[in-house]
Design an enzyme around this catalytic site. Structure first.
Site, mmCIF file in Angstrom:
data_model
loop_
_atom_site.group_PDB
_atom_site.id
_atom_site.type_symbol
_atom_site.label_atom_id
_atom_site.label_comp_id
_atom_site.label_asym_id
_atom_site.label_seq_id
_atom_site.Cartn_x
_atom_site.Cartn_y
_atom_site.Cartn_z
ATOM 1 N N TYR A 294 23.521 -30.052 5.357
ATOM 2 C CA TYR A 294 23.486 -31.226 3.619
ATOM 3 C C TYR A 294 22.246 -30.664 3.295
ATOM 4 O O TYR A 294 21.050 -30.527 3.525
ATOM 5 C CB TYR A 294 22.580 -32.510 4.673
ATOM 6 C CG TYR A 294 22.707 -33.723 4.587
ATOM 7 C CD1 TYR A 294 23.404 -34.584 4.255
ATOM 8 C CD2 TYR A 294 21.306 -34.017 3.354
ATOM 9 C CE1 TYR A 294 23.578 -35.807 3.632
ATOM 10 C CE2 TYR A 294 21.083 -35.366 3.285
ATOM 11 C CZ TYR A 294 22.498 -36.337 2.891
ATOM 12 O OH TYR A 294 22.093 -37.417 2.536
ATOM 13 N N TYR A 344 26.212 -35.718 -5.231
ATOM 14 C CA TYR A 344 25.419 -36.113 -4.206
ATOM 15 C C TYR A 344 26.308 -37.358 -2.893
ATOM 16 O O TYR A 344 25.180 -38.276 -4.382
ATOM 17 C CB TYR A 344 23.947 -36.449 -4.705
ATOM 18 C CG TYR A 344 22.852 -37.460 -3.847
ATOM 19 C CD1 TYR A 344 23.747 -36.854 -2.092
ATOM 20 C CD2 TYR A 344 22.312 -38.125 -3.390
ATOM 21 C CE1 TYR A 344 22.657 -37.240 -1.341
ATOM 22 C CE2 TYR A 344 21.133 -38.691 -3.234
ATOM 23 C CZ TYR A 344 21.502 -38.344 -1.823
ATOM 24 O OH TYR A 344 20.406 -38.412 -0.626
#
Lengths: 390, 315
Positions: A294, A344
């Site tokens: 991440y 994103y």
């Protein structure tokens, strides 16, 4: 003893919209488009869906999605807290649901217009209501720490101090991600690699974070279809087994502001996820060929490499500097370009990339992938997956 | 902007005085009991004359034809006559300053009101605490379904030029106890578990939670001691001395109430707890981890004090 959930469920379909800065349609439409695409890929019908799972900060109610896809009997729906930290948790939920027989086909989804409709990275000043969740922001926001970037920066500064890392070490994470994205036609930064000099020239957002340490804000949606492993064998795609799935929250855990624990940059909740994933999958770091870590902010990729024992504590900067996260390195990371390079979508596009790596269909395909690791948001209660070839 | 241009727009607005400011608008709903009751509940009005529907509270005059606060299909409110010129001249911020109402008869359920608005006046340029601006006054006249005038409202706003950099939020101001106006500083959400911390700051004390059973200190505070699970607690006043554990310098995005670049520190207090706070009189480039600091108290709004730290000579 073999973990009872290991390999019992499989990802059988992935779907996505395009990733953009202005989708031009509602978040609900993005959601149902991605879900339909994922079901089509799996060879399943919308009427097969009897479970839905997502995580907080998605604006699409499960039931709105379900009535739009023409669902009839929704038997399982769950929504995990803490935003991006929940990214992998819906797949965990789905695996438990299908394995236990609570549901048969569970769709995990994320759909957001987080660039065109609102600004995901904007300052957050909570309403002054006496709730425990809102009150926690009172320890930072009145001092001007009101954005995710500012919260991550506090930990990044300490990491630099403790281990001699520099902003260049953070920059190398972005450079690597943008190099991957340059090969990915779905990526917002397709054919737009950057150099470390570009990174060092980019403006400060919150020192020690520069603009190019911060991921994009994107419009788009991704959906993941999960069913039992035995059923998966009869579907259209090569099944991708859920070999490991876990959640974690740790000592003095707070939401982005775990500043009061002994070590503020160690990501102890990710360490907890790592231990559980390795134990459930019955493997160690040497068995992982590629990872989607991440990357809402580049600095936190470094302690993730450490939490999963790809290198020792404090040595991730050298691991990255030596090119180990690039194609041909020990552990190619974020082969879709990550959230810094592709989009994103709050971590769920990373799960889709993990699936592609196991299937062998990534634009930056790593050789002989047996296991792909996918992690969720850092600095928050988090989650992770180990995906495996059947 | 030259003086001539300035006069030009102002002359144009003055020439509009007396004209209709928006097309007449008839209320979507008649005067009705559910709305009256809801309004009374919100306002704390308990007169049975209103609650049983005998009459509508006079102060609801403005309610019946009120525009929508959110745009949408069929909800185009339109811009009041002249305001576009005032805004184009740079007076983009607004604050309502006066409302004067005149009630000619009591309203009853079933009355359907129509409002007519005229531009009443625009002032010379005025200097105010919010900035330079013009007062603009509109006259509202409300008539019923028979065309009979039932009430009037004089509504005055200040259209002002926001100070540089905080253009969207210039109207968000707070006043400290000395009466000085300052940008609105974000306030915390407070629960019973942490209220003592903020109350202590108002008395220039830095308090942390102390377990009433094992005596350990914890921050941020909660209802239960994480070490011994006791629900008993008291507070301890800290010396205010500590060292910087980590820090950031915020550049973007910027919110009202702060000066940028903004250094923010995580401070290890000598009592052993950690706290986030701003730094004072330390250049952002000079901040270092382990720097010794001591607290001071900064009043950032009315009854709203926050701790900040300045460099201290180690010793």
């Amino acid at each position: 003893m073999t973990h009872p959930l290991k390999d019992q469920a499989a990802i059988v379909g992935i779907g996505a919209t395009e990733f953009s800065k202005d989708s031009g349609r509602s978040e609900l439409q993005l959601a149902v488009e991605a879900i339909k695409a994922a079901l089509d890929e799996a060879g399943l019908k919308t009427s097969d869906v009897d479970g839905l799972s997502t995580f907080t900060m998605d604006n699409n109610p499960e039931i709105e999605i379900f009535r739009n896809i023409g669902g009839r009997n929704l038997k399982f729906f769950s929504r995990i807290e803490y935003g991006g930290g929940g990214a992998c948790a819906p797949v965990h939920q789905a695996a438990m649901a299908v394995h236990s027989g609570v549901a048969d086909v569970v769709v995990c989804y994320r759909a957001m217009n987080e660039r065109s409709q609102y600004r995901f990275g904007a300052s957050y000043v909570p309403p002054p209501l006496p709730s425990a969740a809102l009150a926690t922001f009172g320890w930072t926001v009145p001092f001007g720490l009101a954005t995710p970037a500012s919260w991550v920066a506090m930990c990044a500064q300490r990491y630099m101090h403790d281990f001699g890392a520099t902003t260049e070490d953070f920059g190398r994470v972005t450079v690597a991600g943008r190099r991957m994205a340059a090969n990915n036609p779905r990526a917002w930064f397709y054919q737009k690699p950057i150099t470390l000099a570009d990174h060092q020239k980019s403006r400060w957002i919150v020192e020690p974070l520069r603009l190019l340490d911060c991921c994009q804000e994107s419009d788009g949606a991704v959906a993941i279809v999960v069913t039992r492993a035995d059923r998966a064998r009869h579907l259209r795609q090569k099944p991708v087994l859920i070999r490991g799935a876990a959640q974690g929250a740790c000592d003095d855990q707070m939401n982005m502001t775990s500043f009061y624990r002994k070590d503020i940059s160690a990501l102890s909740e990710m360490r907890l996820v790592a231990k559980q994933l390795y134990a459930m999958a019955g493997i160690g770091p040497k068995d992982i060929q590629t990872a989607v870590l991440y990357d809402h902010f580049s600095p936190f990729v470094l302690p993730q490499l450490e939490a999963f024992d790809f290198c020792k504590r404090g040595e991730a900067k050298d691991f990255v500097k030596d090119g180990q996260i690039d194609m041909g390195g020990r552990l190619p990371v974020n082969t879709n370009g990550g959230q810094l390079g592709e989009a994103y979508i709050h971590g769920v596009n990373g799960i889709a990339e993990g699936v592609r790596q196991v299937r062998g269909s990534s634009v930056n395909q790593v050789k002989d992938v047996q296991h792909a690791l996918v992690t969720a948001g850092t600095g928050v209660p988090t989650s992770g997956l180990i995906l495996a070839a059947a | 902007m030259s003086g001539t241009e300035k006069n030009n727009w102002l002359e144009k607005v003055r020439a509009m005085v007396g004209r209709e400011a928006l097309p007449p608008q008839t209320a979507a709903d008649p005067v009705n009991l559910p709305m009256i009751r809801r309004w009374c509940e919100a306002m704390g009005e308990s007169d049975p004359k209103y609650l049983d529907g005998t009459a509508a509270p006079p102060a609801m005059l403005f309610v019946w034809t009120m525009g929508h606060f959110r745009a949408g299909p069929g909800r185009e409110g339109g811009t009041l006559l002249g305001l576009d010129l005032v805004e184009a001249a740079g007076f983009t911020s607004v604050v309502a300053t006066n409302v004067e109402e005149e009630y000619l008869r009591e309203l009853r359920c079933g009355d359907v009101l129509t409002q007519r608005i005229t531009l009443d006046a625009i002032s010379e340029e005025k200097k105010t605490g919010l900035g330079v601006g013009h007062f603009v006054t509109y006259r509202y006249e409300f008539s019923d379904q028979k065309g009979e005038v039932v009430g009037r409202t004089l509504f005055r706003v200040l259209k002002f030029r926001p100070p540089a950099k905080t253009n969207e939020t210039a109207a968000r101001v707070d006043t400290d106890t000395a009466g000085v106006t300052q940008p609105l500083h974000p306030r915390p959400a407070i629960t019973r578990d942490g209220a003592f911390f903020w109350e202590g700051l108002n008395q220039r004390k830095l308090l942390v939670r102390k377990c009433g059973s094992c005596g350990r200190l914890h921050h941020p505070p909660g209802p239960m001691c994480p070490d011994c699970n006791s629900l008993e607690w008291t507070t301890q006043q800290c010396s205010g001395r500590g060292r910087i554990h980590s820090f950031v310098v915020v550049h973007q995005p910027q919110i009202p109430g702060f000066q940028y670049p903004l250094p923010v520190a995580l401070v290890d207090l000598e009592e052993g707890v950690r706290i986030v706070a701003n730094l004072r009189d330390i250049a952002p480039g000079k901040v270092r981890i382990n720097m010794p600091v001591e607290v001071e108290f900064v009043e950032v709004g009315k009854d709203f004090v926050i701790p900040a730290f300045r460099e201290r000579q180690a010793g």
